[in-house]
Write an enzyme that holds these catalytic residues in place. Structure first.
Site, mmCIF file in Angstrom:
data_model
loop_
_atom_site.group_PDB
_atom_site.id
_atom_site.type_symbol
_atom_site.label_atom_id
_atom_site.label_comp_id
_atom_site.label_asym_id
_atom_site.label_seq_id
_atom_site.Cartn_x
_atom_site.Cartn_y
_atom_site.Cartn_z
ATOM 1 N N ASP A 23 1.121 47.445 5.189
ATOM 2 C CA ASP A 23 0.506 47.528 3.857
ATOM 3 C C ASP A 23 0.911 48.786 3.102
ATOM 4 O OD1 ASP A 23 -0.866 45.216 4.662
ATOM 5 O OD2 ASP A 23 -2.565 46.367 5.409
ATOM 6 N N GLU A 80 -3.452 38.311 -3.022
ATOM 7 C CA GLU A 80 -4.063 39.588 -2.630
ATOM 8 C C GLU A 80 -3.073 40.717 -2.856
ATOM 9 O OE1 GLU A 80 -5.076 39.018 1.465
ATOM 10 O OE2 GLU A 80 -3.028 38.568 2.058
#
Length: 578
Positions: A74, A251
């Site tokens: 991430d 997302e």
């Protein structure tokens, strides 16, 4: 198999609980000088040797991608002047959110961690894949402030932001809890100084059309009070690129502005094999947002699974303008082993981005990713020189006698300083009354597995006093899935034991009675999916403990969750391996 991120996160969010106090028995015993029951670890080594790097040596104009090997998922990146800062998810690792710095996007140093205090990070009772999700780092030129916004799935915190004037000083504020639901928040500061928060959320009540249906919300953000402005939230993406096809798990949103237009980039498809990155644009920050005609702009999901050196699960990206005005994107992806399992976790990759036209395009992002990328013009690759984070094949050595731990060492669920003492002969791990299979702070230091093929060794000076005492090494995917190789007691005799913990159930794979010498050297070697554990009482002549064992329980595929395998040194006075 790996659960899609959104579904797993929703279950964790629903289980948010108030932090519970610890009894004193879970903290170290009273420290005593030269106590033989206090294990002293020294001379840790890790050597990675993957064929992809051996077979693809770098040219002077190249550097390797991933730039951060092992569990560094991430990624988010920001820039101030010619300083670049990058952060990653850290889940229940302590300290949390590793932060890296570069002047050129090629050569990186780790500054430390954003969340390095218990007042910032409250993960004491969480599973390893809870905790800190998808941090976003951004620089606000209007107040000369850096922000890191994230979701802390622990202790009822949820979405939060911390900030600092200078990431190099490492003094980030305590968390400011934010009043909105969902996950994956990011901040955007417009040219006029107005601020906004974007995040993934559930559809409005009663409007969920299918499993995995999510939305992207936009709020105004008050940078004076560091809170969203109530009543300003609106859904700017409902479902994804093509709502008629029921796209799942939109997302990881990031917003950019170029030539007067707003560009919204998101992950879509879940963080597993269908992962991708998609792009939308609008003339107004509040929308409507129109998807690019060619989406996704980054993915590996459509490629043949039997291609050489496959990289999979590419997505969850962030963009930055690099040296000389060229654009780059960092993103996560995985490198499965020959059993098509993912043990090294989701890693940080980089690609140049062509934004000469209307839309940003990852160069080669829809093709089979190559192990190397061209360096920006005028940049020299120094990644394997002193002071810079290594990549490719390399050796990491730590005598464990330095006054301060290397930033690559992390603990689980609590500060390292509470259980370790660094001495001139090694590092003492004061054993907790907590077993490695428990969701509690444990007395263990972890180094990320960064290669499919590696060898790691460490020396240990230790005399167990009872069956409850154990010290040794571990290869760990989670509290429920791991191997432990250690020295313990049975009656009056010392034993080397190798245990496999699968889904919370532990069994001894092999054990050997040994002559007590007070010193042992442990080794673990992995060749893809096969792991071999060994020990040496003389420090040189290793003896294998059992035969090779499968790395299946160290893979995300079997264990689930979002981390990669960790190699740890560990001690306990609550040993459950009997």
């Amino acid at each position: 198999m790996l659960k899609r991120k959104g579904k797993a996160v929703l279950g964790i969010v629903a289980a948010l609980a108030t932090l519970t106090a610890f009894s004193t028995k879970e903290y170290p015993k009273k420290w005593a000088k030269d106590d033989p029951s206090e294990p002293i670890f020294s001379n840790f080594t890790y050597t990675g040797e993957d064929a992809v790097y051996r077979d693809n040596p770098l040219k002077r104009s190249e550097f390797y991608s991933p730039i951060l090997q092992g569990c560094y998922p991430d990624p988010s990146i920001t820039r101030k002047g010619d300083d670049y800062y990058l952060v990653n998810s850290s889940f229940a690792m302590f300290p949390g959110v590793p932060i890296f710095h570069s002047k050129d996007l090629v050569n990186w140093t780790q500054l430390g961690h954003v969340l390095d205090r218990e007042s910032q990070l409250k993960v004491q009772t969480t599973g390893i894949s809870a905790g800190i999700y998808a941090p976003d780092i951004v620089y606000n030129p209007h107040n000369d402030m850096f922000y890191m916004i994230t979701t802390q799935i622990a202790s009822g915190i949820g979405n939060m932001v911390v900030k600092t004037k200078d990431p190099k000083e490492g003094k980030w504020s305590d968390p400011i809890k934010l009043d909105f639901d969902g996950i994956d928040p990011s901040l955007f500061f417009d040219d006029n100084g107005k601020a906004y928060v974007l995040h993934n959320d559930a559809p409005d009540k009663g409007r969920q059309r299918y499993e995995g249906h999510r939305v992207i919300k936009l709020w105004e953000y008050d940078s004076q009070t560091d809170q969203v402005v109530k009543g300003t939230d609106r859904i700017i993406i409902d479902g994804g690129v093509d709502p008629a096809k029921n796209p799942i798990w939109i997302e990881g949103p990031h917003l950019y502005k170029k030539a007067g237009k707003y560009y919204l980039m998101c992950a879509e498809g879940g963080t597993g094999s269908d992962h991708s990155e998609v792009i939308f644009s609008s003339d107004h920050i509040t929308g409507p947002y129109t998807p690019a005609a060619k989406n996704p702009i980054l993915s590996q999901r459509h490629l043949a699974k039997n291609r050489p050196n496959p990289v999979e699960w590419a997505g969850h990206a962030d963009l930055v303008e690099g040296p000389n005005g060229a654009w780059y994107g960092v993103f996560l992806a995985v490198r499965p082993n020959e059993a098509k399992r993912v043990n090294t976790g989701r890693e940080t990759f980089i690609l140049p981005v062509d934004w000469s036209g209307e839309w940003p395009v990852f160069e080669g992002g829809m093709e089979a990713l190559k192990p190397s990328v061209k360096v920006p013009a005028g940049v020299e690759n120094r990644t394997n020189t002193e002071g810079y984070f290594p990549n490719g094949n390399f050796t990491f050595s730590d005598p464990l006698t330095a006054g301060k731990l290397d930033h690559r060492w992390v603990a689980l669920r609590g500060p390292r300083e509470k259980f370790l003492q660094i001495t001139s002969t090694g590092t003492i791990l004061k054993p907790y009354a907590a077993d490695i299979s428990e969701q509690k702070p444990i007395s263990a230091l972890f180094y990320r597995q960064q290669h499919k093929n590696f060898e790691s060794t460490v020396s240990l000076a230790y005399v167990p006093a009872s069956e409850s005492d154990l010290a040794g090494i571990t290869c760990l995917q989670s509290e429920k899935y791991h191997y432990v190789l250690g020295i313990t007691k049975r009656g009056t005799e010392d034993y080397i034991v190798l245990a496999r913990n699968e889904n919370g159930s532990s069994r001894i794979v092999a054990k050997e009675k040994i002559k007590p010498t007070g010193k042992v050297k442990f080794r673990v070697k992995a060749v893809g999916d096969s792991y071999q554990f060994a020990y040496a009482l003389d420090g040189h002549n290793f003896r294998n403990v059992g035969t090779t064992v499968s790395g299946d329980i160290l893979s995300t595929d079997l264990a689930g969750g979002f981390t990669g395998a960790l190699i740890g040194i560990y001690s306990t006075i609550a040993n459950k391996i009997r």
